[in-house]
Write a protein that holds these residues in place. Sequence first.
Motif, PDB file in Angstrom:
ATOM      1  N   THR A   1      74.541  17.330 -42.655  1.00 53.80           N
ATOM      2  CA  THR A   1      73.548  18.334 -42.414  1.00 53.80           C
ATOM      3  C   THR A   1      72.383  18.148 -41.811  1.00 53.80           C
ATOM      4  OG1 THR A   1      72.895  18.051 -44.780  1.00 53.80           O
ATOM      5  CG2 THR A   1      74.719  19.647 -44.642  1.00 53.80           C
ATOM      6  N   GLU A   2      72.166  16.893 -41.645  1.00 53.53           N
ATOM      7  CA  GLU A   2      70.800  16.532 -40.975  1.00 53.53           C
ATOM      8  C   GLU A   2      70.641  17.211 -39.584  1.00 53.53           C
ATOM      9  OE1 GLU A   2      68.539  12.722 -41.677  1.00 53.53           O
ATOM     10  OE2 GLU A   2      70.331  12.177 -41.316  1.00 53.53           O
ATOM     11  N   SER A   3      71.747  17.141 -38.985  1.00 57.83           N
ATOM     12  CA  SER A   3      71.731  17.672 -37.390  1.00 57.83           C
ATOM     13  C   SER A   3      71.739  19.304 -37.572  1.00 57.83           C
ATOM     14  CB  SER A   3      73.167  17.268 -36.623  1.00 57.83           C
ATOM     15  OG  SER A   3      74.173  17.676 -37.150  1.00 57.83           O
ATOM     16  N   GLU A   4      71.105  19.617 -36.325  1.00 57.03           N
ATOM     17  CA  GLU A   4      71.146  21.156 -36.390  1.00 57.03           C
ATOM     18  C   GLU A   4      71.912  21.789 -35.233  1.00 57.03           C
ATOM     19  OE1 GLU A   4      67.321  22.915 -36.010  1.00 57.03           O
ATOM     20  OE2 GLU A   4      66.686  21.907 -38.070  1.00 57.03           O
ATOM     21  N   ALA A   5      72.519  22.767 -35.469  1.00 56.16           N
ATOM     22  CA  ALA A   5      73.353  23.444 -34.481  1.00 56.16           C
ATOM     23  C   ALA A   5      72.465  24.036 -33.244  1.00 56.16           C
ATOM     24  CB  ALA A   5      74.377  24.306 -35.149  1.00 56.16           C
ATOM     25  N   SER A   6      72.809  23.767 -32.066  1.00 56.46           N
ATOM     26  CA  SER A   6      72.046  24.545 -30.780  1.00 56.46           C
ATOM     27  C   SER A   6      72.793  25.870 -30.652  1.00 56.46           C
ATOM     28  CB  SER A   6      72.486  23.528 -29.871  1.00 56.46           C
ATOM     29  OG  SER A   6      73.626  23.566 -29.152  1.00 56.46           O
ATOM     30  N   ALA A   7      72.102  26.633 -29.817  1.00 54.23           N
ATOM     31  CA  ALA A   7      72.781  28.003 -29.418  1.00 54.23           C
ATOM     32  C   ALA A   7      73.912  27.700 -28.697  1.00 54.23           C
ATOM     33  CB  ALA A   7      71.668  28.704 -28.436  1.00 54.23           C
ATOM     34  N   ALA A   8      74.260  26.831 -28.011  1.00 61.05           N
ATOM     35  CA  ALA A   8      75.374  26.529 -27.219  1.00 61.05           C
ATOM     36  C   ALA A   8      76.625  26.010 -28.027  1.00 61.05           C
ATOM     37  CB  ALA A   8      75.140  25.072 -26.312  1.00 61.05           C
ATOM     38  N   ASP A   9      76.247  25.260 -29.223  1.00 61.71           N
ATOM     39  CA  ASP A   9      77.302  24.998 -30.483  1.00 61.71           C
ATOM     40  C   ASP A   9      77.642  26.381 -30.909  1.00 61.71           C
ATOM     41  OD1 ASP A   9      76.657  22.355 -30.242  1.00 61.71           O
ATOM     42  OD2 ASP A   9      75.149  22.397 -31.483  1.00 61.71           O
ATOM     43  N   VAL A  10      76.721  27.394 -31.264  1.00 59.69           N
ATOM     44  CA  VAL A  10      77.121  28.395 -31.739  1.00 59.69           C
ATOM     45  C   VAL A  10      77.873  29.079 -30.815  1.00 59.69           C
ATOM     46  CG1 VAL A  10      76.289  30.684 -32.736  1.00 59.69           C
ATOM     47  CG2 VAL A  10      75.089  28.621 -33.382  1.00 59.69           C
ATOM     48  N   ALA A  11      77.567  29.287 -29.663  1.00 61.58           N
ATOM     49  CA  ALA A  11      78.625  30.045 -28.625  1.00 61.58           C
ATOM     50  C   ALA A  11      79.822  29.634 -28.516  1.00 61.58           C
ATOM     51  CB  ALA A  11      77.639  30.046 -27.424  1.00 61.58           C
ATOM     52  N   GLY A  12      79.755  28.145 -28.491  1.00 65.83           N
ATOM     53  CA  GLY A  12      81.210  27.511 -28.443  1.00 65.83           C
ATOM     54  C   GLY A  12      81.907  27.871 -29.675  1.00 65.83           C
ATOM     55  N   LEU A  13      81.132  27.748 -30.842  1.00 67.77           N
ATOM     56  CA  LEU A  13      82.250  27.904 -31.997  1.00 67.77           C
ATOM     57  C   LEU A  13      82.722  29.483 -31.987  1.00 67.77           C
ATOM     58  CD1 LEU A  13      82.718  26.891 -34.979  1.00 67.77           C
ATOM     59  CD2 LEU A  13      80.556  28.190 -35.736  1.00 67.77           C
ATOM     60  N   ILE A  14      81.994  30.348 -31.734  1.00 63.61           N
ATOM     61  CA  ILE A  14      82.676  31.842 -31.648  1.00 63.61           C
ATOM     62  C   ILE A  14      83.669  31.845 -30.824  1.00 63.61           C
ATOM     63  CG2 ILE A  14      82.013  34.140 -31.104  1.00 63.61           C
ATOM     64  CD1 ILE A  14      79.191  33.551 -32.332  1.00 63.61           C
ATOM     65  N   GLU A  15      83.732  31.328 -29.660  1.00 67.01           N
ATOM     66  CA  GLU A  15      84.813  30.978 -28.623  1.00 67.01           C
ATOM     67  C   GLU A  15      86.051  30.387 -29.197  1.00 67.01           C
ATOM     68  OE1 GLU A  15      84.869  32.682 -25.750  1.00 67.01           O
ATOM     69  OE2 GLU A  15      87.112  31.963 -25.486  1.00 67.01           O
ATOM     70  N   GLN A  16      85.598  29.327 -29.907  1.00 69.29           N
ATOM     71  CA  GLN A  16      86.823  28.620 -30.553  1.00 69.29           C
ATOM     72  C   GLN A  16      87.518  29.599 -31.788  1.00 69.29           C
ATOM     73  OE1 GLN A  16      84.609  25.040 -31.856  1.00 69.29           O
ATOM     74  NE2 GLN A  16      86.566  24.028 -31.413  1.00 69.29           N
ATOM     75  N   MET A  17      86.594  30.206 -32.533  1.00 67.35           N
ATOM     76  CA  MET A  17      87.397  31.036 -33.658  1.00 67.35           C
ATOM     77  C   MET A  17      87.965  32.241 -32.803  1.00 67.35           C
ATOM     78  SD  MET A  17      83.512  31.727 -35.600  1.00 67.35           S
ATOM     79  CE  MET A  17      84.089  32.882 -36.752  1.00 67.35           C
ATOM     80  N   ARG A  18      87.627  32.807 -31.938  1.00 72.03           N
ATOM     81  CA  ARG A  18      88.403  33.872 -31.000  1.00 72.03           C
ATOM     82  C   ARG A  18      89.635  33.177 -30.700  1.00 72.03           C
ATOM     83  NH1 ARG A  18      83.198  36.263 -28.634  1.00 72.03           N
ATOM     84  NH2 ARG A  18      82.682  37.838 -30.267  1.00 72.03           N
ATOM     85  N   GLU A  19      89.736  31.959 -30.147  1.00 63.88           N
ATOM     86  CA  GLU A  19      90.967  31.348 -29.763  1.00 63.88           C
ATOM     87  C   GLU A  19      92.044  31.064 -30.873  1.00 63.88           C
ATOM     88  OE1 GLU A  19      88.931  29.234 -25.925  1.00 63.88           O
ATOM     89  OE2 GLU A  19      89.768  28.000 -27.459  1.00 63.88           O
ATOM     90  N   ALA A  20      91.108  30.506 -31.899  1.00 59.02           N
ATOM     91  CA  ALA A  20      91.993  30.063 -33.247  1.00 59.02           C
ATOM     92  C   ALA A  20      92.541  31.267 -34.135  1.00 59.02           C
ATOM     93  CB  ALA A  20      91.238  28.921 -33.863  1.00 59.02           C
ATOM     94  N   ASP A  21      91.711  32.475 -33.783  1.00 60.89           N
ATOM     95  CA  ASP A  21      91.945  33.517 -34.599  1.00 60.89           C
ATOM     96  C   ASP A  21      91.582  33.130 -36.078  1.00 60.89           C
ATOM     97  OD1 ASP A  21      92.557  36.168 -35.377  1.00 60.89           O
ATOM     98  OD2 ASP A  21      94.887  35.768 -35.476  1.00 60.89           O
ATOM     99  N   ALA A  22      90.111  32.758 -36.297  1.00 61.28           N
ATOM    100  CA  ALA A  22      89.874  32.172 -37.586  1.00 61.28           C
ATOM    101  C   ALA A  22      89.725  33.308 -38.520  1.00 61.28           C
ATOM    102  CB  ALA A  22      88.401  31.590 -37.390  1.00 61.28           C
ATOM    103  N   GLY A  23      90.235  33.212 -39.804  1.00 65.74           N
ATOM    104  CA  GLY A  23      90.379  34.354 -40.599  1.00 65.74           C
ATOM    105  C   GLY A  23      89.047  34.371 -41.619  1.00 65.74           C
ATOM    106  N   ALA A  24      88.349  33.669 -41.887  1.00 64.04           N
ATOM    107  CA  ALA A  24      87.270  33.643 -42.626  1.00 64.04           C
ATOM    108  C   ALA A  24      86.203  32.607 -42.433  1.00 64.04           C
ATOM    109  CB  ALA A  24      88.060  33.443 -44.097  1.00 64.04           C
ATOM    110  N   ILE A  25      85.067  32.973 -42.990  1.00 71.49           N
ATOM    111  CA  ILE A  25      83.831  32.234 -42.655  1.00 71.49           C
ATOM    112  C   ILE A  25      83.159  31.761 -44.340  1.00 71.49           C
ATOM    113  CG2 ILE A  25      81.395  32.052 -42.277  1.00 71.49           C
ATOM    114  CD1 ILE A  25      82.213  33.449 -39.790  1.00 71.49           C
ATOM    115  N   PHE A  26      83.273  30.514 -44.543  1.00 72.92           N
ATOM    116  CA  PHE A  26      82.590  30.281 -45.915  1.00 72.92           C
ATOM    117  C   PHE A  26      81.293  29.839 -46.162  1.00 72.92           C
ATOM    118  CE2 PHE A  26      87.199  29.726 -45.620  1.00 72.92           C
ATOM    119  CZ  PHE A  26      87.699  30.654 -46.593  1.00 72.92           C
TER     120      PHE A  26
END
Lengths: 440, 309
Positions: B225-250
């Motif tokens: 948790t020491e590292s912080e997510a960058s804007a690029a990390d977040v954008a990449g994650l949302i793309e990944q979520m769409r590709e993987a059809d992520a069903g939930a966020i916790f």
Amino acid sequence: MLKQLAYSTALALVLAGGAYAQDDHDHDAEDVTLYRVFVGDHAEPSVTAFDLGEPDNRWTFETTGQNKLYSVENGAAVVAVQSFDDAVNFFTSGVSLHAHGDHSDIAVTDPTAIEETLTGPRPFHLIDHDGKAVINFDRGGYVEIVDTHALSEGELVTSQLQQARAHHGYAAPIGDLWVTSVASDEPVEGDAAPARIGLQPINADGSPAGDVETCTAIHGEAFSGAYLATGCQEGVLTVTEGADGLEFEMLEYPEDLPAGQSTGTLLGSKVMQVFLGNYGGDGLVVIDPVDEPHFRYIELPFRRVDFALDPTNARFGYVLTEDGSLHQIDMLAAEVAQSASVTEPYSMDGDWNDPRPRLAMAGDEIVLSDPNAGLVRRVSTETLEEVGTVEVEGMPYNIVVVGGSGVDHEAGSDDHDHAEEGHDHDHEDDHDTDEDHDHE
Amino acid sequence: MIRSLITALFCSVISFNAAHAQDEKLRVVASFSIIGDFATQVGGDRIDLRILVGPNSDAHVYEPRPANAMALAEADVVLTNGLQFEGFMDRLIAASATEADVVALTENVAAREEPGGGHYHFIDGEAIFHAGGLDPHTWQSVVNAKIYVENIRDAFCEADAINCAAYEANAEAYLAELDALDAEIRASVGGLPEDRRVGVVAHNAFGYYEAEYGLRFLSPQGVSTESEASAADVAGLIEQMREADAGAIFAENISDTRLLEQIASEAGLEISGVLYSDALSEPDGPAPTYIAMMRHNTRTITSALAGDQ
């Protein structure tokens, strides 16, 4: 045969580290321990740097005036604040350490003077925190904020933060906000300095972000863990970043401390959340900002000349007293663990800036300047016995040490660049000390 | 006569010492709350337990206090996770000068490399790969938790041989409970459709849960948790979520939810509950013990991914 020998040597060097088995080093890598000392002369405008283990590796840099030295960016750069000559010089130390979890990488080159300098009315306190070296210009009414990462690469990148009134104080970043010491707005006569009354949260543009917290005669500041601590007449004021802004707490001096004294110089540990402060001239206090008792008093046999915390073993701090004795302070027991005579006496009578020894830490050694002897002395932290001396021309005075131990990936090569992939370098480099001095 | 007297005196000293040792509790320090629960299960009332990083607190960024070093100095046994989970621990142990047995409970656990870790150095034009660290969140697999318990049992027996039988009995009973828990989680996750097994968490603490039970978690932060997510990390994650059809966020009990709320909003999802990753809850919360924590997490994950929420 030669190839086999080279392979064996490289393997031995890598195995010597032992602690970084997760690394995939298929190139020459060497364990290196190097401490580089920077010492400012008391009378001459110069800074001498030398390698502690090989003092013939020596460099001299001219500056404008007497230098108070600070290491920043985990020792990758050194700042020379010249309060009496309105100048600040900067150096790359030539020693950079980058933490990689289970080990650090070290890269060693010659130190260099950065061409650009800062000038302004009476630069004094410097705080190194969160990638910023923040220099208070006591007669300018502002702080200069120096990007320490850029500085470590030889570039001076600065910005300014304005204060309401010029005073002998400081500003420090905490999370998204800042705090600045605040001077009274009462008029003063002539060159007299205004009284210092407290600490105020401000935004990065200098606008207030909260009320002034009372801290009469505020002086001395250090970071440790989540806390900034600062000395006041009433006690020690602590600041932390809370969910809804900055949180302040005044730790009042308990009644069992000697009356009429206060804390004005603080050191912050990088290992434990704890501070070591002065309490008057011949006392110290171990300050725990969380658990009670918040203050534990240590009486010294003579007045304090200088003190330092051991970054290698957080249990100990070291203090030199005017009789020339060095005392090892046990931070857990809050007591003097052992003492030894290391220099001739240096009386604390006279001006605060008279030539007297200053302490710095270099691994398992305490390194102290001895101005009258023209020496830098090396003293073992284990025995407090002198293990060596280094002659330094003139009157060696203010001192810092940079360096440490790490893996040198450049062994046998001359070019080194860094590219990261999903992995941040650790650039912990909080500056946790402030100096003793009289106030304007 | 004199010889008999000396022998009697010697025996009485021995028996006094034995009785003293039996009465005296084993002083144990656990680095964080989950290990503390394991220690309680094995040690019962025979140990005097101090936990450094308590409920809902994050060991990744913990700032140790002098009281922690004093606790280590007085301990007989110090239990740590290892794998650099507790970044503060080595220097704190050095400061304490403790003579206790310091036991890294991930000893004998097959650790996985941190996903996406590592970086390159370029030396003389040659790219040298600097391998990443190992993922320390090994307790997220119950199979690994059993190894922790066995290591604790062995450490307690080593330090307090007189009470070893009790430690062994406690461990055996608890290991049986962990076997049942493991089977329960496998059955719960096994009931999810194959296309409903991707979720999002704040930091990458569930790699061992994924591998053991057949789920996939995406996260904007690395294993610390020491590292912080960058804007690029977040954008990449949302793309990944769409590709993987992520069903939930916790959300996680030790992490700030603001970043996850932003991600949920951009992905058109709502946060489906709080998972306990690196710390237990307070006693009155839903995860005051390891078993309760794993049950709570599994229930939260499976019901969200199944679309029950």
